[in-house]
Design an enzyme around this catalytic site. Structure first.
Site, PDB file in Angstrom:
ATOM      1  N   HIS A   1     -22.303  15.478 -12.247  1.00 46.41           N
ATOM      2  CA  HIS A   1     -21.697  14.996 -13.505  1.00 46.41           C
ATOM      3  C   HIS A   1     -21.055  16.139 -14.303  1.00 46.41           C
TER       4      HIS A   1
ATOM      5  N   ASP B   1     -28.992  10.472 -13.952  1.00 42.22           N
ATOM      6  CA  ASP B   1     -27.646  11.013 -14.157  1.00 42.22           C
ATOM      7  C   ASP B   1     -26.753  10.803 -12.929  1.00 42.22           C
TER       8      ASP B   1
ATOM      9  N   PRO C   1     -24.599  12.184  -9.991  1.00 40.95           N
ATOM     10  CA  PRO C   1     -24.635  13.469  -9.286  1.00 40.95           C
ATOM     11  C   PRO C   1     -23.347  14.259  -9.559  1.00 40.95           C
TER      12      PRO C   1
ATOM     13  N   THR D   1      -5.748   6.706  -0.186  1.00 45.83           N
ATOM     14  CA  THR D   1      -4.768   6.357  -1.231  1.00 45.83           C
ATOM     15  C   THR D   1      -4.294   7.596  -1.995  1.00 45.83           C
TER      16      THR D   1
ATOM     17  N   TYR E   1     -13.569  11.998  -6.108  1.00 50.52           N
ATOM     18  CA  TYR E   1     -12.364  11.518  -6.791  1.00 50.52           C
ATOM     19  C   TYR E   1     -11.515  12.698  -7.278  1.00 50.52           C
TER      20      TYR E   1
ATOM     21  N   ALA F   1      -3.913   4.812  -7.475  1.00 52.89           N
ATOM     22  CA  ALA F   1      -5.030   5.657  -7.046  1.00 52.89           C
ATOM     23  C   ALA F   1      -6.311   4.843  -7.041  1.00 52.89           C
ATOM     24  N   GLU F   2      -7.280   5.324  -6.278  1.00 46.48           N
ATOM     25  CA  GLU F   2      -8.679   4.938  -6.486  1.00 46.48           C
ATOM     26  C   GLU F   2      -9.145   5.847  -7.610  1.00 46.48           C
TER      27      GLU F   2
ATOM     28  N   THR G   1      -5.068  14.129 -13.492  1.00 47.35           N
ATOM     29  CA  THR G   1      -6.204  14.017 -14.413  1.00 47.35           C
ATOM     30  C   THR G   1      -6.779  15.383 -14.783  1.00 47.35           C
ATOM     31  N   ASP G   2      -7.420  15.442 -15.941  1.00 46.66           N
ATOM     32  CA  ASP G   2      -8.083  16.702 -16.340  1.00 46.66           C
ATOM     33  C   ASP G   2      -9.275  17.014 -15.430  1.00 46.66           C
ATOM     34  N   GLU G   3      -9.733  16.016 -14.659  1.00 49.16           N
ATOM     35  CA  GLU G   3     -10.915  16.256 -13.811  1.00 49.16           C
ATOM     36  C   GLU G   3     -10.645  17.272 -12.712  1.00 49.16           C
TER      37      GLU G   3
ATOM     38  N   LYS H   1      -7.669  13.998  -6.193  1.00 47.49           N
ATOM     39  CA  LYS H   1      -6.546  14.143  -7.140  1.00 47.49           C
ATOM     40  C   LYS H   1      -6.019  15.576  -7.119  1.00 47.49           C
TER      41      LYS H   1
ATOM     42  N   LYS I   1     -15.521   1.154 -16.249  1.00 44.74           N
ATOM     43  CA  LYS I   1     -15.445   2.421 -16.987  1.00 44.74           C
ATOM     44  C   LYS I   1     -16.258   2.334 -18.286  1.00 44.74           C
TER      45      LYS I   1
ATOM     46  N   ASP J   1       0.843  -1.194   0.000  1.00 46.59           N
ATOM     47  CA  ASP J   1       0.000   0.000   0.000  1.00 46.59           C
ATOM     48  C   ASP J   1       0.885   1.253   0.000  1.00 46.59           C
TER      49      ASP J   1
HETATM   50  P1  NAD Z   1      -6.884   1.732 -12.230  1.00 41.78           P
HETATM   51  O1  NAD Z   1      -8.017   1.908 -11.274  1.00 41.78           O
HETATM   52  O2  NAD Z   1      -7.066   0.861 -13.415  1.00 41.78           O
HETATM   53  O3  NAD Z   1      -5.593   1.210 -11.446  1.00 41.78           O
HETATM   54  C1  NAD Z   1      -5.193   1.740 -10.218  1.00 41.78           C
HETATM   55  C2  NAD Z   1      -4.084   0.849  -9.676  1.00 41.78           C
HETATM   56  O4  NAD Z   1      -3.640   1.389  -8.424  1.00 41.78           O
HETATM   57  C3  NAD Z   1      -4.531  -0.589  -9.382  1.00 41.78           C
HETATM   58  O5  NAD Z   1      -3.551  -1.499  -9.838  1.00 41.78           O
HETATM   59  C4  NAD Z   1      -4.654  -0.643  -7.873  1.00 41.78           C
HETATM   60  O6  NAD Z   1      -4.432  -1.928  -7.326  1.00 41.78           O
HETATM   61  C5  NAD Z   1      -3.560   0.342  -7.466  1.00 41.78           C
HETATM   62  N1  NAD Z   1      -3.785   0.904  -6.126  1.00 41.78           N
HETATM   63  C6  NAD Z   1      -4.943   1.440  -5.637  1.00 41.78           C
HETATM   64  N2  NAD Z   1      -4.773   1.830  -4.363  1.00 41.78           N
HETATM   65  C7  NAD Z   1      -3.471   1.542  -4.044  1.00 41.78           C
HETATM   66  C8  NAD Z   1      -2.691   1.724  -2.875  1.00 41.78           C
HETATM   67  N3  NAD Z   1      -3.216   2.273  -1.767  1.00 41.78           N
HETATM   68  N4  NAD Z   1      -1.408   1.336  -2.897  1.00 41.78           N
HETATM   69  C9  NAD Z   1      -0.865   0.771  -4.017  1.00 41.78           C
HETATM   70  N5  NAD Z   1      -1.568   0.563  -5.142  1.00 41.78           N
HETATM   71  C10 NAD Z   1      -2.857   0.951  -5.165  1.00 41.78           C
HETATM   72  O7  NAD Z   1      -6.471   3.204 -12.647  1.00 41.78           O
HETATM   73  P2  NAD Z   1      -6.001   3.804 -14.048  1.00 41.78           P
HETATM   74  O8  NAD Z   1      -7.186   4.129 -14.851  1.00 41.78           O
HETATM   75  O9  NAD Z   1      -4.927   2.968 -14.591  1.00 41.78           O
HETATM   76  O10 NAD Z   1      -5.383   5.194 -13.540  1.00 41.78           O
HETATM   77  C11 NAD Z   1      -4.014   5.300 -13.184  1.00 41.78           C
HETATM   78  C12 NAD Z   1      -3.704   6.733 -12.790  1.00 41.78           C
HETATM   79  O11 NAD Z   1      -4.025   7.603 -13.879  1.00 41.78           O
HETATM   80  C13 NAD Z   1      -4.547   7.234 -11.618  1.00 41.78           C
HETATM   81  O12 NAD Z   1      -3.727   8.039 -10.812  1.00 41.78           O
HETATM   82  C14 NAD Z   1      -5.647   8.063 -12.266  1.00 41.78           C
HETATM   83  O13 NAD Z   1      -6.102   9.077 -11.395  1.00 41.78           O
HETATM   84  C15 NAD Z   1      -4.919   8.619 -13.462  1.00 41.78           C
HETATM   85  N6  NAD Z   1      -5.758   8.938 -14.629  1.00 41.78           N
HETATM   86  C16 NAD Z   1      -6.558   7.991 -15.198  1.00 41.78           C
HETATM   87  C17 NAD Z   1      -7.287   8.300 -16.349  1.00 41.78           C
HETATM   88  C18 NAD Z   1      -8.165   7.290 -17.034  1.00 41.78           C
HETATM   89  O14 NAD Z   1      -8.869   7.653 -17.959  1.00 41.78           O
HETATM   90  N7  NAD Z   1      -8.152   6.023 -16.661  1.00 41.78           N
HETATM   91  C19 NAD Z   1      -7.186   9.583 -16.901  1.00 41.78           C
HETATM   92  C20 NAD Z   1      -6.392  10.544 -16.264  1.00 41.78           C
HETATM   93  C21 NAD Z   1      -5.659  10.200 -15.144  1.00 41.78           C
HETATM   94  O1  DAU Z   2     -10.965  12.480 -17.488  1.00 38.94           O
HETATM   95  C1  DAU Z   2     -10.085  11.615 -16.865  1.00 38.94           C
HETATM   96  C2  DAU Z   2     -10.856  10.671 -15.977  1.00 38.94           C
HETATM   97  O2  DAU Z   2     -11.569   9.811 -16.843  1.00 38.94           O
HETATM   98  C3  DAU Z   2      -9.975   9.873 -15.026  1.00 38.94           C
HETATM   99  O3  DAU Z   2      -9.337  10.749 -14.143  1.00 38.94           O
HETATM  100  C4  DAU Z   2     -10.815   8.858 -14.245  1.00 38.94           C
HETATM  101  O4  DAU Z   2      -9.982   8.047 -13.442  1.00 38.94           O
HETATM  102  C5  DAU Z   2     -11.549   7.984 -15.246  1.00 38.94           C
HETATM  103  O5  DAU Z   2     -12.403   7.097 -14.551  1.00 38.94           O
HETATM  104  C6  DAU Z   2     -12.369   8.843 -16.215  1.00 38.94           C
HETATM  105  O6  DAU Z   2     -13.474   9.486 -15.534  1.00 38.94           O
HETATM  106  P1  DAU Z   2     -14.935   9.586 -16.189  1.00 38.94           P
HETATM  107  O7  DAU Z   2     -15.919   9.769 -15.109  1.00 38.94           O
HETATM  108  O8  DAU Z   2     -14.953  10.543 -17.318  1.00 38.94           O
HETATM  109  O9  DAU Z   2     -15.016   8.110 -16.829  1.00 38.94           O
HETATM  110  P2  DAU Z   2     -16.181   7.012 -16.886  1.00 38.94           P
HETATM  111  O10 DAU Z   2     -15.706   5.925 -17.795  1.00 38.94           O
HETATM  112  O11 DAU Z   2     -16.671   6.635 -15.547  1.00 38.94           O
HETATM  113  O12 DAU Z   2     -17.355   7.817 -17.617  1.00 38.94           O
HETATM  114  C7  DAU Z   2     -17.170   8.401 -18.889  1.00 38.94           C
HETATM  115  C8  DAU Z   2     -18.468   9.119 -19.242  1.00 38.94           C
HETATM  116  O13 DAU Z   2     -19.507   8.144 -19.435  1.00 38.94           O
HETATM  117  C9  DAU Z   2     -18.981  10.036 -18.150  1.00 38.94           C
HETATM  118  O14 DAU Z   2     -19.595  11.174 -18.749  1.00 38.94           O
HETATM  119  C10 DAU Z   2     -20.040   9.219 -17.432  1.00 38.94           C
HETATM  120  C11 DAU Z   2     -20.603   8.337 -18.534  1.00 38.94           C
HETATM  121  N1  DAU Z   2     -21.072   6.993 -18.100  1.00 38.94           N
HETATM  122  C12 DAU Z   2     -20.212   6.203 -17.433  1.00 38.94           C
HETATM  123  C13 DAU Z   2     -20.581   4.958 -16.987  1.00 38.94           C
HETATM  124  C14 DAU Z   2     -19.623   4.062 -16.229  1.00 38.94           C
HETATM  125  C15 DAU Z   2     -22.345   6.571 -18.422  1.00 38.94           C
HETATM  126  O15 DAU Z   2     -23.134   7.280 -19.069  1.00 38.94           O
HETATM  127  N2  DAU Z   2     -22.730   5.330 -17.987  1.00 38.94           N
HETATM  128  C16 DAU Z   2     -21.909   4.509 -17.275  1.00 38.94           C
HETATM  129  O16 DAU Z   2     -22.348   3.389 -16.897  1.00 38.94           O
END
Ligand code: NAD
Ligand code: DAU
Length: 351
Positions: free
Chosen positions: A284, A280, A282, A100, A150, A83-84, A125-127, A154, A189, A59
């Site tokens: 969003h 939707d 919350p 985390t 979330y 990350a979560e 992240t852009d969020e 971040k 996702k 961890d």
């Molecule tokens: P993911 O949820 O697929 O993977 C997260 C990983 O982190 C997992 O392997 C999990 O086991 C590990 N983890 C979680 N808590 C932990 C802890 N306490 N200690 C050690 N490991 C831990 O995530 P992802 O989509 O691959 O995202 C990776 C990074 O990129 C994150 O920081 C996220 O915020 C960022 N990010 C993701 C996106 C996206 O679209 N997926 C976009 C922008 C930024």
């Molecule tokens: O923008 C970067 C981010 O993108 C990362 O930082 C996050 O870790 C990653 O999860 C992602 O966030 P989003 O919330 O944009 O991704 P998600 O895939 O959850 O949703 C994408 C869009 O789709 C969002 O507008 C919500 C919508 N959605 C998502 C799910 C899971 C739906 O309409 N239905 C769904 O069931």
């Protein structure tokens, strides 16, 4: 170069580990991952015996363990992917996001400071910028206005990184990317969830009217950008990374339906009929879009178009059903019912 990659068993982390071991010979890498529901060693199959790779389960918020690893390995650089990451889970319970994403980042920053790491790359992240209307883009100078727990966690981590740079001179760099997609993304996702539900004949739960816009980035393009920022980025700077491929959610889901129908021989109208508009999310965020001049100036541009990347991704999920079965454990079904049950869509309902 000796790298610590945290969260390397997740979606982007595992793609990055594979990218480094394939493209950057001589770089040694330790992957520290807690293996939460989102972390799967399945994502790194074939890497186990690689001479430049070591996996440690643990961890990032465990101060003692992190200190031990840093003392033992003497890293040149740290990349913090751990990350979560799922917005809907952060709405159900923000607590693990703080532990985390905020505390974990601080523990890593502190170890990096103590052991004089040469570079700390925070994967953000852009969020953190919040939400846009129909027009405009975020630059690296845009204010941080996170809307979900979330995103707030971040943003807090980004501010800690900034503080460690300003106060202690720790060489920190931050990347903020848009929505990634591609192989090994956990099926909570949008893109994998819709692909798998369409393949299995389950309802496709689209939030609101599906009008929200995301800017899609193929995961390997992000990995290339991260490696470039690691090598050429400037200390204390933030780098936006996006594919420049804005799509409304409903467009993405409809295209997935078309691809699934094409690949499986199912009737396209029947697959599209699975689309179900549900209550939707919350808070969003309506739209994300980024200006990426800084990373482009380092020599990066995206190579995979959304049309091609989506086809590749749908094909990957079709070809990797065993992976899907293994990562979608009982926990996934419980989570699914918690989020979608109150919206009238449940896992247990017959496809
Ligand atoms: P993911 O949820 O697929 O993977 C997260 C990983 O982190 C997992 O392997 C999990 O086991 C590990 N983890 C979680 N808590 C932990 C802890 N306490 N200690 C050690 N490991 C831990 O995530 P992802 O989509 O691959 O995202 C990776 C990074 O990129 C994150 O920081 C996220 O915020 C960022 N990010 C993701 C996106 C996206 O679209 N997926 C976009 C922008 C930024
Ligand atoms: O923008 C970067 C981010 O993108 C990362 O930082 C996050 O870790 C990653 O999860 C992602 O966030 P989003 O919330 O944009 O991704 P998600 O895939 O959850 O949703 C994408 C869009 O789709 C969002 O507008 C919500 C919508 N959605 C998502 C799910 C899971 C739906 O309409 N239905 C769904 O069931």
């Amino acid at each position: 170069m000796k790298l610590l990659v945290t969260g390397g068993a997740g979606f982007i982390g595992s793609n990055f580990v594979r990218y480094v071991l394939r493209e950057l010979p001589g770089w040694k890498l330790v992957n520290l991952d807690k293996l939460t529901y989102a972390g799967n060693l399945e994502n790194l199959k074939g890497m186990e015996g690689h001479p430049d790779y070591r996996f440690v389960r643990g961890d990032v918020a465990n101060r003692k363990l992190v200190d031990e690893i840093f003392s033992e390995e003497r890293f040149d650089v740290v990349l913090n992917f751990a990350a979560e990451t799922h917005v809907d889970r952060s709405i159900l319970d923000p607590s693990p996001f703080l532990t985390t994403n905020v505390q974990g980042t601080q523990v890593l920053l502190e170890a990096a400071r103590k052991y004089k790491v040469g570079r700390f790359l925070q994967i953000s992240t852009d969020e953190v910028y919040g939400s846009l209307g129909r027009e405009g883009t975020f630059t690296e100078g845009s204010p941080l206005l996170p809307n979900s727990p979330y995103a707030a966690s971040k943003a807090a981590a980004d501010l800690l990184c900034r503080a460690y740079y300003k106060t202690y001179g720790l060489p920190v760099v931050i990347t903020r990317s848009s929505n990634n997609y591609g192989p090994y993304q956990f099926p909570e996702k949008l893109i994998p969830l819709m692909t798998l539900n369409a393949l299995e004949g389950r309802p496709l739960p689209v939030y609101g009217r599906g009008e929200n816009v995301r800017d899609w980035l193929y995961v390997e393009d992000n990995c290339r950008a991260i490696a470039l920022v690691l090598e050429k980025g400037k200390d204390g700077e933030v780098y936006n990374i996006a594919g420049g491929e804005e799509r409304r959610n409903i467009e993405v889901v409809e295209r997935i339906c078309e691809l699934v129908a094409e690949r499986t021989g199912k009737d396209e109208r029947e697959v599209k009929a699975l689309i179900t508009f549900v209550e939707d999310r919350p808070g969003h965020d309506f739209r994300y879009a980024l200006t990426c001049e800084k990373v482009r100036d380092l020599g990066w541009s995206p190579e995979v178009t959304f049309d091609f990347g989506l086809e590749r991704t749908v094909d990957w999920y079709i070809a990797n059903r065993e992976w899907v079965e293994r990562v979608r454990s009982g926990e996934y079904m419980k989570y699914y019912d918690k989020v979608y049950g109150p919206r009238g869509v449940s896992w247990s309902q017959e496809p």
